[in-house]
Design a protein around this motif. Structure first.
Motif, short mmCIF file in Angstrom:
data_model
loop_
_atom_site.label_atom_id
_atom_site.label_comp_id
_atom_site.label_asym_id
_atom_site.label_seq_id
_atom_site.Cartn_x
_atom_site.Cartn_y
_atom_site.Cartn_z
N TYR A 217 46.78 44.63 36.20
CA TYR A 217 46.12 44.77 37.49
C TYR A 217 44.63 44.52 37.29
O TYR A 217 44.01 45.09 36.40
N ASP A 218 44.07 43.67 38.12
CA ASP A 218 42.68 43.26 37.96
C ASP A 218 41.75 44.31 38.57
O ASP A 218 41.42 44.26 39.76
N LYS A 219 41.33 45.25 37.76
CA LYS A 219 40.44 46.30 38.25
C LYS A 219 39.03 45.78 38.53
O LYS A 219 38.32 46.34 39.38
N GLU A 220 38.66 44.70 37.84
CA GLU A 220 37.35 44.10 38.14
C GLU A 220 37.35 43.53 39.56
O GLU A 220 36.36 43.65 40.29
N ALA A 221 38.48 42.93 39.94
CA ALA A 221 38.57 42.40 41.31
C ALA A 221 38.52 43.54 42.32
O ALA A 221 37.89 43.42 43.38
N ALA B 273 43.25 40.57 47.84
CA ALA B 273 42.84 41.63 46.94
C ALA B 273 42.70 42.96 47.68
O ALA B 273 43.14 44.00 47.19
N VAL C 8 39.28 35.14 40.78
CA VAL C 8 38.55 36.37 40.50
C VAL C 8 37.40 36.12 39.55
O VAL C 8 36.30 36.66 39.70
N TYR D 223 41.11 32.70 28.81
CA TYR D 223 42.30 33.34 28.25
C TYR D 223 42.98 32.50 27.17
O TYR D 223 43.40 33.02 26.14
N LYS E 11 46.56 32.99 44.10
CA LYS E 11 45.86 33.37 42.88
C LYS E 11 44.37 33.35 43.17
O LYS E 11 43.74 32.29 43.21
#
Length: 544
Positions: free
Chosen positions: A333-337, A369, A7, A88, A4
């Motif tokens: 899906y972590d687009k910022e990452a 990532a 991020v 969160y 994990k």
């Protein structure tokens, strides 16, 4: 292994302006956090605020759980709950107060301390409050829980009656957010139970019976898709263990295969799941579980761990696909990452090629990532997750172990039906181009060989040639073998048909008069008699 990536921390360091800050107001109060840990693992949480003057403050409270907010003295003038924060599970509770105000916020949480005998870990809820205030943090552990490690530093440890108490004094102007992790040993605990579902065996303490119920449900729902995507149709025996983190760093290791302390090596037959998963969003446990199962099945299918980046990228990507299809959990899906990775690397992902076999790279979060970014980008361009389904079908068909980048690219190009080398080069990965005419020729040769395998004597040899070498010459050789087999079978068929025709038309064979002799039954050796069919001369002979 499921890692994990931190991020949020990465984004804070790189783009601090992107993180929404909690609302801050002037104040001069003091918070006291009291965590009382029970032997069951439940914790009672009491947060007290007091101030001699008036002002305003804010503190994080649970977003998805009920809590009590009690004014013990003084009064609250304004109170606002801000649900959208960078945390969160938490909301921002902002309020104004009069002098001599005392407030208490209380709630309980089942998974505050996680216990898998003989190990345990207390992990505090998120501590965050106004920078204008200070705080005292008290964690009360039963005396049977013997502390082994405490993070962060700067604490005081003492015994108070039946508890081991860990204390922090926090200057809010210097640090107004923190978590506390205390690893401990349990003197007396529960005996483990076992659950078996098919060839899956789970070992666990009975306090987590419901967690295991969920794991078995996830297994039964996702196994068919795991087998479908990897083309491994036989269930693999797997043992599942639960574990608790011993350090802050271990919290990020959500799952791994093999024995403890070899968590950076992908091995067969054993999966370990971090109990911290029960404190995360509901998709994380099934997603991590399927991720680790995919390592087992992809390795059995023929994808070597020498391509560790491919193993991890595929496990990350396919687990989200399978969990969404089978369990209807949305796995974001972590687009910022992804943006952070592309900005940090300049789009050159060639560094991941050095991640092979066992061992974690220097920056695991970046490697995980980046691997997922490349695998997802390939899927987006060449047909989605079915690209990898075809890939595993091909390597299972050829019974090969794919451990070199060149082999990976060739099989993936065949699965895509076109050369993917230029696409990889756009990410800084220099690979030899694949001739698309060769791909088409190999595909045609294989289709003909497979289509005629039931009667062509050379189809098997042709398929072996295609499996051993994926070159233009091998494809031409295989085509020639298929053609030779077809010609051979055609000639054989012609002979057979001629024979059948002959038999159907009376079985008469042409000959010259007197050319056929028979020994007279009981006669002398060498005595010849004319054949009855020869009488009448050659004009009465029949032609086939």
């Amino acid at each position: 292994m499921k890692w994990k990536a931190l991020v949020l921390l990465t984004i804070v360091l790189m783009f601090p302006e992107m993180i929404p800050s909690a609302q801050q107001e002037e104040g001069s109060g003091h918070y006291t956090y009291i965590y009382t840990v029970k032997e069951s693992g439940w914790i009672d949480i009491v947060t007290r605020f007091n101030s001699t003057g008036e002002g305003s403050t804010w503190v994080l409270v649970p977003k998805f759980r009920d809590y009590n907010f009690t004014v013990l003295s003084g009064s609250i003038k304004d109170k606002e709950l801000i649900r959208d924060t960078s945390y969160y599970f938490y909301s921002n509770l902002t309020f104004s107060y009069t002098p001599e105000t005392n407030v208490e916020i209380s709630w309980s949480y089942r998974f505050g301390a996680l216990i898998v005998e003989p190990n345990g870990a207390f992990f505090s809820t998120q501590i965050a409050f106004s920078r204008e205030d200070d705080a005292t943090i008290l964690v009360k552990l039963p005396k049977g829980f013997i502390p082994q490690g405490i993070e962060p530093k700067g604490y005081e440890l003492r015994r108070e009656g039946e508890y081991n108490v860990v204390k922090y004094d926090v200057d809010g102007s210097k640090n107004n957010t923190m978590r506390v992790l205390i690893s401990f040993k349990v003197k007396d605990g529960q005996e483990f139970s076992k659950r078996e579902v098919g060839k899956l065996t789970i070992s666990y303490p009975p306090r987590y019976e419901d967690v295991v119920d969920n794991i078995t449900k996830y297994y039964e729902a996702t196994l068919p898709l795991i087998e479908e995507y990897t083309s491994v149709r036989e269930e693999i025996p797997v043992k599942v263990n639960l574990f608790v983190p011993g350090t802050m760093e271990e919290i990020t290791t959500l799952g791994y295969t093999g024995p403890r302390f070899t968590s950076d090596v992908i091995t067969q037959g054993e999966i370990n799941l971090n109990m911290m998963l029960v404190r995360m969003p509901d998709y994380e446990l099934p997603n991590t579980f399927v991720h680790e199962l995919l390592h087992q099945y992809m390795q059995a299918a023929g994808l070597s761990v020498d391509l560790r980046w491919a193993h991890e990228g595929l496990a990350q990507y396919l687990s989200s696909v399978i969990v969404e299809k089978a369990l209807r959990f949305h796995v974001p899906y972590d687009k910022e990452a992804e943006r952070a990775v592309m900005m940090q690397t300049g789009g050159d992902l060639s560094f991941i090629l050095g991640w092979k076999g066992g061992g974690l790279p220097g920056n695991p979060g970046l490697y995980y990532a980046a691997s997922e970014v490349l695998i997802r980008r390939l899927a987006d361009k060449y047909g989605g997750p079915d690209l990898y389904k075809r890939f595993f079908q091909l390597i299972r068909r050829d019974r090969v172990i794919v451990k070199e980048l060149g082999d990976f690219v060739r099989y993936l190009s065949e699965a895509a039906g076109q050369d993917i080398s230029d696409f990889l080069k756009s990410f800084g990965i220099d690979v030899e181009s694949i001739d698309e005419r060769t791909l088409a020729l190999m595909k045609t040769a294989r289709e003909y060989a497979e289509a005629t395998s039931w009667f062509n004597p050379f189809s098997k040899e042709a398929l072996e040639v295609l499996s051993e070498s994926r070159t233009k010459e091998a494809a031409i050789q295989a085509m020639a073998m298929v053609a030779l087999g077809l010609v051979t079978e055609a000639l054989t068929a012609a002979v057979i048909i001629s024979g059948i025709t002959f038999l159907l038309r009376g079985g008469k064979i042409p000959y010259e008069q007197g050319s056929i002799t028979n020994e007279k039954e009981g006669g002398e050796e060498g005595l010849r008699t004319p054949s009855p069919t020869s009488q009448g001369g050659a004009e009465n002979s029949t032609s086939p």
